[in-house]
Design a protein around this motif. Structure first.
Motif, PDB file in Angstrom:
ATOM      1  N   VAL B 102       0.790  -1.170   0.267  1.00 22.77           N
ATOM      2  CA  VAL B 102       0.453  -0.088   0.115  1.00 22.77           C
ATOM      3  C   VAL B 102       0.620   1.170   0.094  1.00 22.77           C
ATOM      4  O   VAL B 102       1.250   1.302   0.723  1.00 22.77           O
ATOM      5  N   PRO B 103       0.826   2.300  -0.463  1.00 18.17           N
ATOM      6  CA  PRO B 103       1.743   3.450  -0.373  1.00 18.17           C
ATOM      7  C   PRO B 103       1.708   4.339  -0.165  1.00 18.17           C
ATOM      8  O   PRO B 103      -0.343   4.334   0.448  1.00 18.17           O
ATOM      9  N   LEU B 104       1.838   4.461   1.135  1.00 18.06           N
ATOM     10  CA  LEU B 104       1.375   5.862   2.194  1.00 18.06           C
ATOM     11  C   LEU B 104       0.804   6.900   1.877  1.00 18.06           C
ATOM     12  O   LEU B 104       0.356   6.943   2.359  1.00 18.06           O
ATOM     13  N   ASN B 105       0.835   7.570   0.671  1.00 21.46           N
ATOM     14  CA  ASN B 105      -0.164   8.229   0.557  1.00 21.46           C
ATOM     15  C   ASN B 105      -1.718   7.865  -0.589  1.00 21.46           C
ATOM     16  O   ASN B 105      -2.081   8.996  -0.167  1.00 21.46           O
ATOM     17  N   LYS B 106      -1.632   6.446  -0.219  1.00 23.40           N
ATOM     18  CA  LYS B 106      -3.009   6.127  -0.266  1.00 23.40           C
ATOM     19  C   LYS B 106      -4.017   5.986   1.379  1.00 23.40           C
ATOM     20  O   LYS B 106      -4.625   5.750   0.946  1.00 23.40           O
ATOM     21  N   ILE B 107      -2.843   5.909   1.970  1.00 23.02           N
ATOM     22  CA  ILE B 107      -3.368   5.312   3.562  1.00 23.02           C
ATOM     23  C   ILE B 107      -4.243   7.147   3.547  1.00 23.02           C
ATOM     24  O   ILE B 107      -3.554   7.992   4.297  1.00 23.02           O
ATOM     25  N   GLN B 108      -5.863   6.351   4.069  1.00 21.96           N
ATOM     26  CA  GLN B 108      -6.526   7.575   4.209  1.00 21.96           C
ATOM     27  C   GLN B 108      -6.307   7.875   6.155  1.00 21.96           C
ATOM     28  O   GLN B 108      -5.998   8.543   6.351  1.00 21.96           O
ATOM     29  N   GLN B 109      -6.360   7.203   6.794  1.00 18.02           N
ATOM     30  CA  GLN B 109      -5.914   7.737   8.212  1.00 18.02           C
ATOM     31  C   GLN B 109      -5.726   5.511   8.404  1.00 18.02           C
ATOM     32  O   GLN B 109      -5.749   4.762   8.552  1.00 18.02           O
ATOM     33  N   ILE B 110      -4.658   5.713   9.978  1.00 19.87           N
ATOM     34  CA  ILE B 110      -4.485   4.744  10.493  1.00 19.87           C
ATOM     35  C   ILE B 110      -5.332   5.079  11.824  1.00 19.87           C
ATOM     36  O   ILE B 110      -5.476   6.041  12.544  1.00 19.87           O
ATOM     37  N   ASN B 111      -6.358   4.081  11.646  1.00 20.67           N
ATOM     38  CA  ASN B 111      -7.283   4.074  13.514  1.00 20.67           C
ATOM     39  C   ASN B 111      -5.965   3.034  14.421  1.00 20.67           C
ATOM     40  O   ASN B 111      -5.990   1.854  14.005  1.00 20.67           O
ATOM     41  N   LEU B 112      -6.147   3.489  15.703  1.00 17.81           N
ATOM     42  CA  LEU B 112      -5.888   2.136  16.668  1.00 17.81           C
ATOM     43  C   LEU B 112      -6.941   1.914  17.745  1.00 17.81           C
ATOM     44  O   LEU B 112      -7.566   2.784  17.847  1.00 17.81           O
ATOM     45  N   ASN B 113      -6.760   0.688  17.343  1.00 20.40           N
ATOM     46  CA  ASN B 113      -8.526   0.547  18.098  1.00 20.40           C
ATOM     47  C   ASN B 113      -7.714  -0.649  18.931  1.00 20.40           C
ATOM     48  O   ASN B 113      -6.977  -1.383  19.058  1.00 20.40           O
ATOM     49  N   GLN B 114      -8.693  -0.624  20.183  1.00 19.17           N
ATOM     50  CA  GLN B 114      -7.991  -1.685  21.484  1.00 19.17           C
ATOM     51  C   GLN B 114      -9.464  -2.844  21.840  1.00 19.17           C
ATOM     52  O   GLN B 114     -10.593  -1.515  21.771  1.00 19.17           O
ATOM     53  N   ASN B 115      -9.518  -3.712  21.939  1.00 16.33           N
ATOM     54  CA  ASN B 115     -10.905  -4.048  22.799  1.00 16.33           C
ATOM     55  C   ASN B 115     -10.445  -4.541  23.702  1.00 16.33           C
ATOM     56  O   ASN B 115      -9.044  -4.220  24.637  1.00 16.33           O
ATOM     57  N   PHE B 116     -11.490  -5.331  23.807  1.00 17.11           N
ATOM     58  CA  PHE B 116     -10.813  -5.936  26.048  1.00 17.11           C
ATOM     59  C   PHE B 116      -9.399  -6.590  26.328  1.00 17.11           C
ATOM     60  O   PHE B 116      -9.516  -6.212  27.270  1.00 17.11           O
ATOM     61  N   ILE B 117      -9.485  -7.682  25.038  1.00 18.34           N
ATOM     62  CA  ILE B 117      -8.096  -8.076  25.597  1.00 18.34           C
ATOM     63  C   ILE B 117      -6.676  -7.834  24.865  1.00 18.34           C
ATOM     64  O   ILE B 117      -5.627  -7.619  25.656  1.00 18.34           O
ATOM     65  N   HIS B 118      -6.998  -6.944  24.305  1.00 19.64           N
ATOM     66  CA  HIS B 118      -6.077  -6.390  23.428  1.00 19.64           C
ATOM     67  C   HIS B 118      -5.587  -5.338  25.039  1.00 19.64           C
ATOM     68  O   HIS B 118      -4.445  -4.714  25.784  1.00 19.64           O
ATOM     69  N   LYS B 119      -6.557  -4.867  25.675  1.00 21.78           N
ATOM     70  CA  LYS B 119      -6.180  -3.100  26.758  1.00 21.78           C
ATOM     71  C   LYS B 119      -5.620  -4.357  27.941  1.00 21.78           C
ATOM     72  O   LYS B 119      -5.185  -3.972  28.152  1.00 21.78           O
ATOM     73  N   PHE B 120      -6.173  -5.047  28.260  1.00 20.69           N
ATOM     74  CA  PHE B 120      -5.567  -6.666  28.912  1.00 20.69           C
ATOM     75  C   PHE B 120      -4.264  -6.577  28.645  1.00 20.69           C
ATOM     76  O   PHE B 120      -3.447  -6.859  29.786  1.00 20.69           O
ATOM     77  N   LEU B 121      -3.919  -6.999  27.649  1.00 19.81           N
ATOM     78  CA  LEU B 121      -2.470  -7.534  27.176  1.00 19.81           C
ATOM     79  C   LEU B 121      -1.365  -6.052  26.505  1.00 19.81           C
ATOM     80  O   LEU B 121      -0.368  -6.417  26.617  1.00 19.81           O
ATOM     81  N   ASN B 122      -1.811  -4.603  27.152  1.00 24.15           N
ATOM     82  CA  ASN B 122      -1.042  -3.798  26.624  1.00 24.15           C
ATOM     83  C   ASN B 122      -1.060  -3.782  24.687  1.00 24.15           C
ATOM     84  O   ASN B 122      -0.257  -3.723  24.385  1.00 24.15           O
ATOM     85  N   LEU B 123      -1.496  -4.153  23.442  1.00 23.38           N
ATOM     86  CA  LEU B 123      -1.483  -4.054  22.760  1.00 23.38           C
ATOM     87  C   LEU B 123      -2.454  -3.742  22.095  1.00 23.38           C
ATOM     88  O   LEU B 123      -3.854  -2.932  22.743  1.00 23.38           O
TER      89      LEU B 123
END
Lengths: 173, 502
Positions: B102-123
């Motif tokens: 993916v060319p960088l200029n094609k990336i519209q936005q970067i989202n960082l999401n966390q669900n419950f397990i992500h939060k628990f493991l700090n990912l």
């Protein structure tokens, strides 16, 4: 140019109107494909009726009503084929294209050339027999408004595609 | 400002794997989706002769299968950056290998999401929304916190580098925060009818489910109808109970969804993050905003509160995947009028209020009243006449109340439906209780659809739909002459405009 836009009243009169434009119809041969398609769908829907009555278990006495109403519906659709054909019209203008269709629910779609993402020519099996093609225009506005002009000759479709592509290229510069 | 130092270049030039702990996230993600999709096949046969051991064995088998899939996915999933070409490269797949660049200029936005397990493991989950309809959305399921923020930072940096910006001036970050009290107010005042509809749908869904399980609920249900108390006070109590259910579910869902809502300006973007169980971070770029919509009802007007939804151009508009649409949508609950003004000005820089106002034909009122008022009444009359459900006095009372309510609703729908056109903006307002106003910029129109039912031809009425890359606005029962004039005007403005729509 946009500076002139402060006074709406005057400009509205000056803007070329899309209303009184003479639009061109599609190829006569396309009516064969339309009839064939309707015939196909008619048979499919009748088979659907038979299956649903047999297996899903409609009440027996209603089955005639279902058959008759399906046939009446298709009779109406078939009788409207000619008008439907006549209503399919398109026009290419300097800056946009316009396509209108529909008998009971008529719709007109307008797409400015500078909003076209890409365009493609499609040719199905039957279209190949009649040497027809459809020209489809894609925008970022979603599939609801993409114009697909069906029933152009292959040559016309290629020609219009070239024409619009050239327009788009020119705008990009 | 040189965020692009050597260590980062070295780090991301080679193929990177996801975090090893992240396998837990991938596992649960897969497991839940498998169970969700096939649970119905398990539960129905299980219901009749329940066997705990068989169930446990089945679940273990599914878990084993999922674990195998997870290990394979983890092992063959790598991501890296090609700093020469400014490409982001993802390789994945065991049997069918895929390489996405993916060319960088094609990336519209970067989202960082966390669900419950992500939060628990700090990912974090990294989600990249790309422009262009044919390239797919890229998502990396689980990476460590530092890597996630490094990627977000340097991609933002590389992207910004291409567009020259005056960093000194725009770096100030002014933030907007929605506090807990406002969230409670929002929860208590919004979405009554949607939630009511949802509860009713849930009720019937539950009935259907009981039916599928072979539980006969009809006797207890009909005995309730027959023996239940339907006096005036009882009905009042039922209505109050339903309302309490609506309030409670609205309150809970609002707090879970928008807990700790904060928005801050960074450079040219607005970064929004919220969520109690899973935190979502969305980056909003003013250039990509297509539709600015806000909803306000009568109560919210009194306490100066509105819900704003901002729709951005999304790559997967054609595919109706909810996830991608959710990603490009920015919700701002419980904004007051000055917040609204700030955000609007941040996105559009200006607003011209010299408006040309268009109202729908009176048919909008009469047709609505006929369709949802008169026709159901006739049907109800017929049913009541044949089956004798209600005594004539009760029938007349209910019928009158129903028609009066529908009369009021259709009148409100008609009265609140206003389209206003100004130099750069089109605004359409609609609704009977929750009044939604959608605003689009004229030069962001992608295409225009005019449709007309054949029986409105003589009356010279038609409907107008304006499509943008982030949704459409529609205005019906419009005078055909005015419609043609304004569409010509819109087309003209789109065609002479040099501004890009994204």
């Amino acid at each position: 140019m946009s500076k002139n836009f402060s006074n709406n009243k005057i400009l509205i009169e000056n803007i070329p109107s899309a209303e009184n434009i003479i639009m061109s119809g599609i190829e006569k041969k396309y009516i064969n494909i339309m009839i064939f398609n309707r015939f196909l769908w008619c048979i499919i829907s009748l088979i659907g009726c038979i299956i649903s009555i047999k297996y899903i278990g409609f009440v027996e006495q209603f089955s005639y009503i279902i058959y008759i109403s399906t046939l009446i519906l298709w009779a109406v659709i078939f009788s409207l084929t000619g008008i439907s054909f006549k209503r399919k019209k398109y026009v290419f203008r300097d800056h946009d294209l316009m396509y209108s269709s529909g008998v009971i629910f008529t719709s007109t779609v307008l797409i400015p050339y500078n909003r076209i993402q890409h365009l493609a020519i499609h040719q199905g099996f039957l279209s190949r027999v009649f040497d027809l093609a459809s020209l489809q225009f894609y925008t970022a506005g979603g599939s609801y408004t993409d114009i697909s002009i069906k029933g152009l000759t292959k040559m016309d479709a290629e020609m219009w595609k070239e024409f619009v592509s050239a327009k788009i290229e020119k705008i990009k510069k | 400002m040189s965020k692009l130092n050597k260590s980062i270049i070295q780090k991301f030039s080679v193929e990177q794997k996801q975090s090893k702990v992240g396998m837990v996230v991938i596992f649960f993600d897969k497991f839940i989706s498998i169970v969700k999709n096939y649970a119905i096949f398990l539960i129905i046969p299980m219901w009749k002769d329940f066997d705990l051991i068989l169930l446990i064995i089945l679940i273990l088998l599914i878990a084993l299968f999922t674990a195998a899939l997870t290990v394979i996915e983890f092992k063959y999933f790598t991501f890296q950056f090609d700093f020469n070409k400014n490409d982001f490269i993802v390789k994945k797949g065991f049997l069918k290998k895929t390489k996405l660049s993916v060319p960088l200029n094609k990336i519209q936005q970067i989202n960082l999401n966390q669900n419950f397990i992500h939060k628990f493991l700090n990912l974090y989950e990294i989600q990249m929304d790309t422009a262009g309809s044919d390239s797919k959305e890229v998502s990396i399921k689980a990476v460590k916190e530092d890597i996630a923020f490094e990627i977000k930072d340097f991609t933002d940096f590389l992207k910004e580098k291409n567009i020259d910006i005056d960093l000194e001036k725009s770096n100030e970050s002014k933030s907007l925060e929605i506090d807990f009290y406002t969230l409670i107010k929002t929860g208590l005042t919004s979405r009554y009818f949607q939630t009511l509809g949802f509860i009713i749908a849930l009720f019937f869904g539950a009935l259907e489910y009981l039916d599928a399980l072979g539980i006969n609920f009809i006797p207890s249900f009909s005995s309730f109808i027959k023996n239940g108390n339907f006096g005036f006070i009882a009905i009042l109590v039922y209505i109050i109970l339903i309302f309490l259910a609506v309030f409670a579910s609205n309150l809970i869902s609002t707090i879970i969804k928008f807990y700790k809502f904060s928005a801050s300006k960074t450079n040219n973007n607005l970064s929004v993050s919220y969520g109690l169980i899973s935190t979502k971070t969305i980056l909003m770029n003013p250039n990509k905003v297509q539709v600015f919509s806000f909803t306000q009802n009568w109560i919210q007007k009194k306490i100066d509160l509105c819900n704003i939804i901002i729709y951005q151009a999304s790559s997967n508009m054609n595919i109706s995947s909810d996830k991608s649409k959710e990603g490009s949508k920015v919700n701002i609950p419980g904004a007051n009028s000055s917040d609204k003004k700030t955000i609007f000005e941040f996105i559009y820089k200006s607003f011209d209020d010299n408006e040309f106002i268009i109202k729908p034909n009176i048919r909008k009122f009469s047709v609505n009243f006929f369709l949802i008022g008169v026709i159901p009444s006739i049907l109800f009359f017929g049913i009541n006449h044949f089956f004798e459900l209600l005594s004539s006095l009760n029938y007349i009372m209910i019928q009158t109340i129903y028609l009066a309510v529908i009369l009021f609703v259709s009148y409100r729908l008609y009265k609140n439906n206003i389209m206003s056109v100004s130099k750069n903006f089109i605004k359409v307002q609609s609704g009977f209780w929750d009044i939604t106003t959608k605003i689009i910029e004229i030069h962001k129109i992608q295409s225009i659809v005019i449709d007309q039912e054949i029986w409105y031809k003589k009356l010279n009425l038609a409907n107008l739909t304006l499509c943008t890359a982030g949704g459409m606005i529609r205005f019906s029962y419009m005078d055909y002459f005015i419609l043609r004039k304004i569409t010509d005007n819109f087309l003209f403005k789109v065609e002479v405009s040099n501004k890009s729509w994204m």
